[in-house]
Design an enzyme around this catalytic site. Structure first.
Site, PDB file in Angstrom:
ATOM      1  N   GLU A 336       0.816  -1.212   0.000  1.00  0.00           N
ATOM      2  CA  GLU A 336       0.000   0.000   0.000  1.00  0.00           C
ATOM      3  C   GLU A 336       0.852   1.266   0.000  1.00  0.00           C
ATOM      4  OE1 GLU A 336      -3.009   0.058  -0.660  1.00  0.00           O
ATOM      5  OE2 GLU A 336      -3.482  -2.051  -0.400  1.00  0.00           O
ATOM      6  N   HIS A 423      -6.002  -5.452 -10.506  1.00  0.00           N
ATOM      7  CA  HIS A 423      -5.388  -6.432  -9.619  1.00  0.00           C
ATOM      8  C   HIS A 423      -5.086  -7.742 -10.337  1.00  0.00           C
ATOM      9  CE1 HIS A 423      -7.460  -3.680  -6.801  1.00  0.00           C
ATOM     10  NE2 HIS A 423      -6.384  -3.882  -6.068  1.00  0.00           N
TER      11      HIS A 423
END
Length: 527
Positions: A336, A423
């Site tokens: 992240e 993703h």
């Protein structure tokens, strides 16, 4: 970080730099480099001084004095999304080259026939935003995926209809109202959670001793990073963690401090990795720490996700649920926060192939954070989120070894890969990186199939590739990201960027390392 009992540490770590890496600086610190680069731009083919203008965003100087100046582009004062450019030159004044997607001045009128309010209405369905969101619009030139066109960048800030935070951009064509693209500035881990120093065992963390007694969870050696308790809320500043004896958590979810320890460690390991491996001082390379927030819930209900937000320069970690641990796993944290690094370097747009590259960059460098930490309780590997399930099965969210085993991710590049969720299109970059670093049949490691010409999502080949090792591979990827990639870079562009980085770092074009990079891209059908 060590296995000693937790206590305040007041000595900052010494910065280590790699000799080959470029060091980033604010453009104001290098006015001459910016001026040289701007002169090259203004004199380059495809640039019209009366229409085009450029704003310096970043300057990187190599050890040999080579200058890389990154510019945002404007056309008749309108921001050009996908128009950023990096000028590579020498202090002597010689130009090495340009990294850019938009080579020529856009040939279009800047007078819209659709007004901004109509664009806001046109983008509502795509935005999926709940009532109460703030909406704004900006006239731009949109040059991502498409031939440059006049468009409205409509920004919806609030919550989705499912109650998740959103900072959603919807790009609306400024003449016919067609939605051209959409992407979110809040980028998430797309799944599930983690816990202890649930996971990392008993470790030392940096805290801040208070004059009146006690400690707060603030790391003064890493830019003032703080950890706060959201106390079951979804957004907000939270409450800074405090403690009387400087002993934090007990390794279980029963103690609210436990996941705060993981969040503190995740930031510390990520900070140290970028500093000691790449010479980068924090996520924004400005020496400032991010903030982390734990115990996030959605309307009081379990929340199984983690996210990075540029707007608050912060990490948020959900508490998980009956099946998943809190999302404070080290590889999730590294993943992240790497979104933050990407946003301040190449700024890869979060859609299409550039969005897949954005995600794979976070998987790649987040995994390298895990290898850098080499924590005894968190075995480093090429699996993403494998410790999140409470059942102990070790099932990962994604694997870089053969991404397609999850049933959705792509091992190979094919013409439709950019249409996948980012993703899943990230699998191409992840697979490439594993083949580059480890090879297709590494000794003591998992074998990874290569791609045949007819392969799409699933690789079926058995070509033999020898890896160059993580040390070289991570430096090549970071340099490609920070020096050569731009916001619209696709996989073909990433190949060019990594080859340029390999040439810079390891012996020039045609070197053994350069050839290995070229072969690895060919093994995922990017040629």
């Amino acid at each position: 970080m060590t296995s000693n009992p937790l206590r305040q540490v007041v000595l900052a770590c010494a910065a280590l730099f790699t000799a080959a890496a470029a060091h980033a600086s604010h453009p104001a610190d290098h006015p001459q480099a910016v001026a040289r680069a701007l002169a090259h731009l203004q004199g380059s083919q495809g640039v019209l001084p009366e229409a085009d203008s450029f704003d310096a965003r970043d300057v990187m100087i190599d050890a040999d004095g080579t200058e890389h100046v990154r510019f945002a582009r404007r056309f008749h004062h309108l921001r050009v999304i996908g128009g950023d450019v990096v000028v590579h030159g020498h202090a002597s004044g010689a130009l090495r080259g340009l990294s850019r997607t938009v080579a020529a001045t856009p040939a279009l009128s800047v007078q819209p026939t659709l007004d901004g309010s109509a664009a806001e209405r046109a983008g509502l369905k795509t935005a999926n935003v709940a009532e109460g969101a703030t909406v704004s619009h900006e006239l731009v030139v949109f040059a991502h995926h498409h031939k440059p066109t006049l468009a409205w960048d409509v920004l919806y800030v609030g919550q989705t209809k499912e109650g998740l935070p959103t900072e959603r951009h919807v790009i609306v064509q400024a003449r016919n109202g067609q939605v051209l693209d959409s992407f979110d500035d809040i980028q998430t881990a797309d799944a599930v959670g983690t816990g202890r120093s649930l996971f990392l065992g008993r470790i030392a963390i940096h805290t801040d001793s208070q004059a009146g007694g006690g400690y707060v969870l603030r790391d003064l050696t890493r830019g003032g990073h703080t950890v706060s308790d959201l106390k079951g809320k979804f957004v907000g500043k939270g409450t800074l963690f405090t403690d009387a004896d400087n002993l934090w958590g007990n390794g279980t979810n029963a103690n609210r401090q436990t996941v705060a320890v993981d969040a503190a460690a995740g930031h510390a390991y990520t900070w140290d990795y970028y500093l000691n491996v790449h010479g980068r001082h924090g996520i924004a390379d400005d020496g400032k720490g991010a903030s982390s927030k734990v115990h996030q819930k959605l309307f009081g209900l379990p929340y199984v996700n983690a996210s990075w937000s540029d707007s608050c320069f912060c990490m948020s970690y959900g508490d998980g649920d009956s099946s998943y641990n809190p999302l404070v796993a080290l590889d999730v944290a590294g993943h992240e926060m790497t979104h933050g690094v990407t946003s301040r370097t190449a700024a890869l747009i979060y859609s299409g192939e550039s969005g897949g590259l954005n995600e794979s960059t976070s998987d790649i460098l987040g995994s390298m954070v895990e290898f850098y930490a080499n924590n005894a309780a968190e075995k480093p590997d090429y699996l993403i989120g494998e410790r999140l399930l409470k059942d102990g099965s070790g099932t990962p969210l994604r694997t870089m070894i053969q991404p397609s085993v999850d049933g959705s991710s792509a091992d190979c590049w094919f013409s439709g890969v950019g249409d996948l969720d980012v993703h899943y299109s990230s699998g191409v970059g992840n697979h490439l990186y594993y083949l580059l670093a480890e090879g297709s049949q590494p000794a003591g490691g998992a074998a990874s199939p290569t791609c045949q010409a007819s392969d799409t999502r699933v690789a079926t080949g058995n070509a033999v590739l020898t890896g160059i090792g993580r040390d070289k591979a991570e430096k090549i990827w970071y340099r490609a990201l920070s020096v050569y990639m731009t916001s619209s870079t696709n996989y073909a562009g990433a190949r060019v960027a990594t080859l340029a980085a390999a040439a810079d770092l390891y012996g020039g074009a045609g070197s053994t390392t350069w050839n290995a990079v070229n072969a690895a891209w060919a093994a995922v059908n990017v040629k």
